[in-house]
Design a protein around this motif. Structure first.
Motif, PDB file in Angstrom:
ATOM      1  N   ARG A 270       0.831  -1.208   0.000  1.00 10.60           N
ATOM      2  CA  ARG A 270       0.000   0.000   0.000  1.00 10.60           C
ATOM      3  C   ARG A 270       0.864   1.256   0.000  1.00 10.60           C
ATOM      4  NH1 ARG A 270      -4.654  -0.153   4.400  1.00 10.60           N
ATOM      5  NH2 ARG A 270      -5.060   1.809   3.301  1.00 10.60           N
ATOM      6  N   THR A 274       1.399   4.263  -3.182  1.00  2.58           N
ATOM      7  CA  THR A 274       1.205   5.713  -3.015  1.00  2.58           C
ATOM      8  C   THR A 274       2.532   6.454  -2.870  1.00  2.58           C
ATOM      9  OG1 THR A 274       0.960   5.414  -0.615  1.00  2.58           O
ATOM     10  CG2 THR A 274      -1.048   5.390  -1.945  1.00  2.58           C
ATOM     11  N   SER A 275       3.640   5.780  -3.159  1.00  2.00           N
ATOM     12  CA  SER A 275       4.965   6.392  -3.010  1.00  2.00           C
ATOM     13  C   SER A 275       5.126   7.575  -3.959  1.00  2.00           C
ATOM     14  CB  SER A 275       6.049   5.355  -3.294  1.00  2.00           C
ATOM     15  OG  SER A 275       7.327   5.982  -3.371  1.00  2.00           O
ATOM     16  N   ARG A 278       7.033   6.636  -7.135  1.00  2.00           N
ATOM     17  CA  ARG A 278       6.508   5.608  -8.027  1.00  2.00           C
ATOM     18  C   ARG A 278       6.391   6.146  -9.442  1.00  2.00           C
ATOM     19  NH1 ARG A 278       0.789   3.780  -9.098  1.00  2.00           N
ATOM     20  NH2 ARG A 278       0.976   1.643  -9.897  1.00  2.00           N
TER      21      ARG A 278
END
Length: 282
Positions: A270, A274-275, A278
């Motif tokens: 998760r 949401t990094s 990314r």
């Protein structure tokens, strides 16, 4: 590429146990042996190196500097673990728990396991990360909390495994000793990783400082509870009357450590989704 590397690292951990079992079989070691300091250090170190590599690869979007991850791991071995030992065995020695006939699942053992042993160990791991890398610019996303705390927990386990293996003179089976080293490393890293998840979320939260502090305290208590029950129940399962059943202890420890790690794996996915680092398609 990363999946293949992770598979090789897990295969290496399994192979480490198999080699120990095969050496025991070929040499006809049907009795416990005295490992000595060098072999004990080797058996404690190999699982740590392999697990550390696996944990490092968990952050696939922005891997942390290798030297920092290794440095935190070393601090877990040389700072967090000795300090926790001092608190456990010097500041609050478990003399009263050595009363003959006292059940391993007695309230005294549980309280000591969670609020003395578990809390001191997890607090020392927390202190190492909190007062080193936590305020660094390299700690730039919530996922970093998991990576650095698991690195610290891995180093912590090296100390634990080495002292257990080297102090049990003529009472260690190679196969169970290797399996315990692998599982104990995963366990200490996973307990620390749960706290690391809370630390990472708290640092980048917009909530007030008191709320963030409360979250970290709850995370610390949760990690201590996991740590304490692990030690207490494993000890209970291991001992049956006057006999010991090492593989029972290994089995419970493996199930417990794997369950905690599975939770960490899910929450880490998760965080990676949401990094801020990314990229599309990853």
């Amino acid at each position: 590429m990363l999946v293949g590397t992770k598979f090789l690292l897990i295969a290496g951990l399994v192979g480490f146990i198999v080699v120990a079992w095969f050496a025991e079989l070929v040499a006809g070691l049907h009795r416990p042996v005295d490992l000595g300091p060098m072999l004990a250090a080797l058996m404690a170190g190999i699982p740590a190196v392999l697990w550390l590599g696996f944990f490092y690869l968990m952050d696939r979007h922005e891997p942390e500097p290798k030297q920092l991850v290794v440095g935190v791991c070393v601090l877990g071995t040389l700072i967090a673990a000795p300090l926790a030992d001092f608190v456990q065995f010097q500041a609050v020695p478990p003399i009263a728990l050595e009363v003959p006939g006292l059940s391993k699942l007695s309230l005294d053992h549980i309280v000591y396991g969670v609020f003395v042993a578990g809390l001191s160990q997890e607090m020392c791991k927390y202190a190492v990360v909190r007062y080193t890398i936590y305020m660094s610019r390299e700690f730039d996303e919530p996922m970093d909390g998991i990576v650095y705390m698991m690195a610290c927990g891995t180093g912590f386990a090296v100390w634990v495994n080495y002292h257990r293996l080297s102090s049990q003179s003529h009472s260690v089976y190679l196969s169970t000793g290797a399996a315990q080293a692998v599982v104990t490393t995963l366990a200490h890293a996973s307990f620390a990783g749960m706290l690391g998840y809370v630390m990472g979320r708290a640092k980048f939260s917009r909530r007030s400082a008191p709320v963030r502090g409360t979250l970290i305290m709850l995370g610390l208590l949760g990690a201590a509870a996991l740590n304490g029950q692990f030690a207490v129940v494993e000890s209970y399962v291991l001992q049956s009357g006057m006999e010991q059943h090492p593989w029972r202890g290994v089995g419970y420890a493996a199930a417990c450590a794997s369950a905690v790690f599975a939770v960490i794996w899910l929450v880490s996915q998760r965080l990676l989704a949401t990094s801020p680092f990314r990229q599309e398609g990853t």
